[in-house]
Design an enzyme around this catalytic site. Structure first.
Site, PDB file in Angstrom:
ATOM      1  CG  ASP A  72      43.543  49.211  40.876  1.00 53.32           C
ATOM      2  OD1 ASP A  72      45.040  49.086  41.005  1.00 53.32           O
ATOM      3  OD2 ASP A  72      43.300  48.044  40.671  1.00 53.32           O
ATOM      4  CG  ASP A 141      38.275  36.965  42.109  1.00 60.38           C
ATOM      5  OD1 ASP A 141      39.237  37.868  40.701  1.00 60.38           O
ATOM      6  OD2 ASP A 141      38.169  37.232  42.974  1.00 60.38           O
ATOM      7  CG  HIS A 143      38.960  40.874  40.646  1.00 63.51           C
ATOM      8  ND1 HIS A 143      39.494  40.053  41.478  1.00 63.51           N
ATOM      9  CD2 HIS A 143      39.950  42.169  40.947  1.00 63.51           C
ATOM     10  CE1 HIS A 143      40.258  40.553  42.281  1.00 63.51           C
ATOM     11  NE2 HIS A 143      40.782  41.729  41.997  1.00 63.51           N
ATOM     12  CD  GLU A 148      37.465  41.922  45.869  1.00 64.56           C
ATOM     13  OE1 GLU A 148      37.803  40.341  45.910  1.00 64.56           O
ATOM     14  OE2 GLU A 148      37.024  42.889  46.647  1.00 64.56           O
TER      15      GLU A 148
END
Length: 269
Positions: A72, A141, A143, A148
């Site tokens: 990314d 979380d 991701h 996400e």
């Protein structure tokens, strides 16, 4: 699905670096056959990069015939900004090894046409023969990349609007002016790799590891998708196992002798 459990972060880094080394050596890359490696940014990967640099500088490994594809990049920040993937990878890895810069691929968050940039990135991966091994880390979380919670598990490389929580997490790097968008490979992009390795360290990621290992596939925990990949290795430290059942931990620790053969056989260190 494999779960490799090491005592601490340093051991996770060393095991991961040895496994990558083993995979590259067994592939025996050359001018007409490049090994393709997917790479993450973030603090979890730093130890692995340091060990790989050691192996390369000691002559035990070469990236001369390796092509890399990072996960990314933020939109609309300069490449030399300390928060960019370009800056992270250059300073922590690429400038220390023998990779040809043209073979180190990172999404361009400043491209004139961002959609085209994402589509072209997918094509570059395809043209390179696909990814042999995609290495990633996760957030608390669950991701991976910027996929996400709630992201499509069939997603491809695309533009993502970043949540406020993610922006807050990066405030120190961006001095309060956090990017609101990023480009990221999709879950399906990573699923297409021939093998996937996910690094999960620290007690703050223990609940995510529980969701990934002991519960089902769930788009709210996007890394759980890799339960369904035919060749996935999750590698964690002891702290990350705090939410796992005792019998789960005992089961996977019982396999460590066999798992260690994956890095020791045919390798000289």
């Amino acid at each position: 699905m494999r779960l490799v459990i090491r005592d601490n972060v340093d051991q996770v880094s060393e095991w991961t670096a040895k496994y990558i080394t083993r995979r590259i050596k067994d592939f025996n890359p050359g001018p007409d056959k490049y090994f393709t490696l997917g790479l993450p940014t973030g603090s979890t990967s730093l130890g692995t990069y340091k060990k790989l640099i050691e192996f390369i500088q000691q002559g035990k490994l070469s990236f001369k015939y390796v092509k890399t594809f990072n996960m990314d990049e933020y939109v609309a920040i300069q490449r030399d900004h300390p928060g960019s993937s370009h800056s992270f990878m250059w300073h922590n890895f690429f400038k220390h090894i023998d990779i040809d810069p043209k073979n180190a691929h990172i999404l361009d968050g400043n491209a004139t046409d961002l959609i085209k940039e994402c589509n072209d990135y997918e094509k570059k991966i395809t043209d390179a023969g696909g990814i042999e091994l995609f290495v990633g880390g996760i957030a608390p979380d669950g991701h991976i990349g910027f996929n996400e919670p709630g992201s499509s598990l069939a997603s491809r490389t695309r533009i993502k609007i970043l949540s406020k929580d993610l922006s807050i997490a990066d405030t120190s790097v961006f001095e309060g002016n956090c990017p609101k968008q990023a480009l990221t490979v999709g879950i399906q992009t990573v699923m297409d790799a021939r093998e996937v390795m996910i690094l999960i360290t620290g007690a703050h990621k223990a609940y995510a590891l529980h969701k990934v290992i002991e519960e089902g596939v769930n788009h709210m925990w996007t890394v759980s998708a890799f339960q369904q990949h035919p060749q996935t290795i999750f590698i964690c430290d002891e702290d990350a196992t705090l939410e796992l059942k005792v019998k789960t931990v005992k089961y996977f620790k019982g396999l460590m002798e066999r798992y260690n053969q994956l890095i020791e056989e045919k390798c000289e260190y």
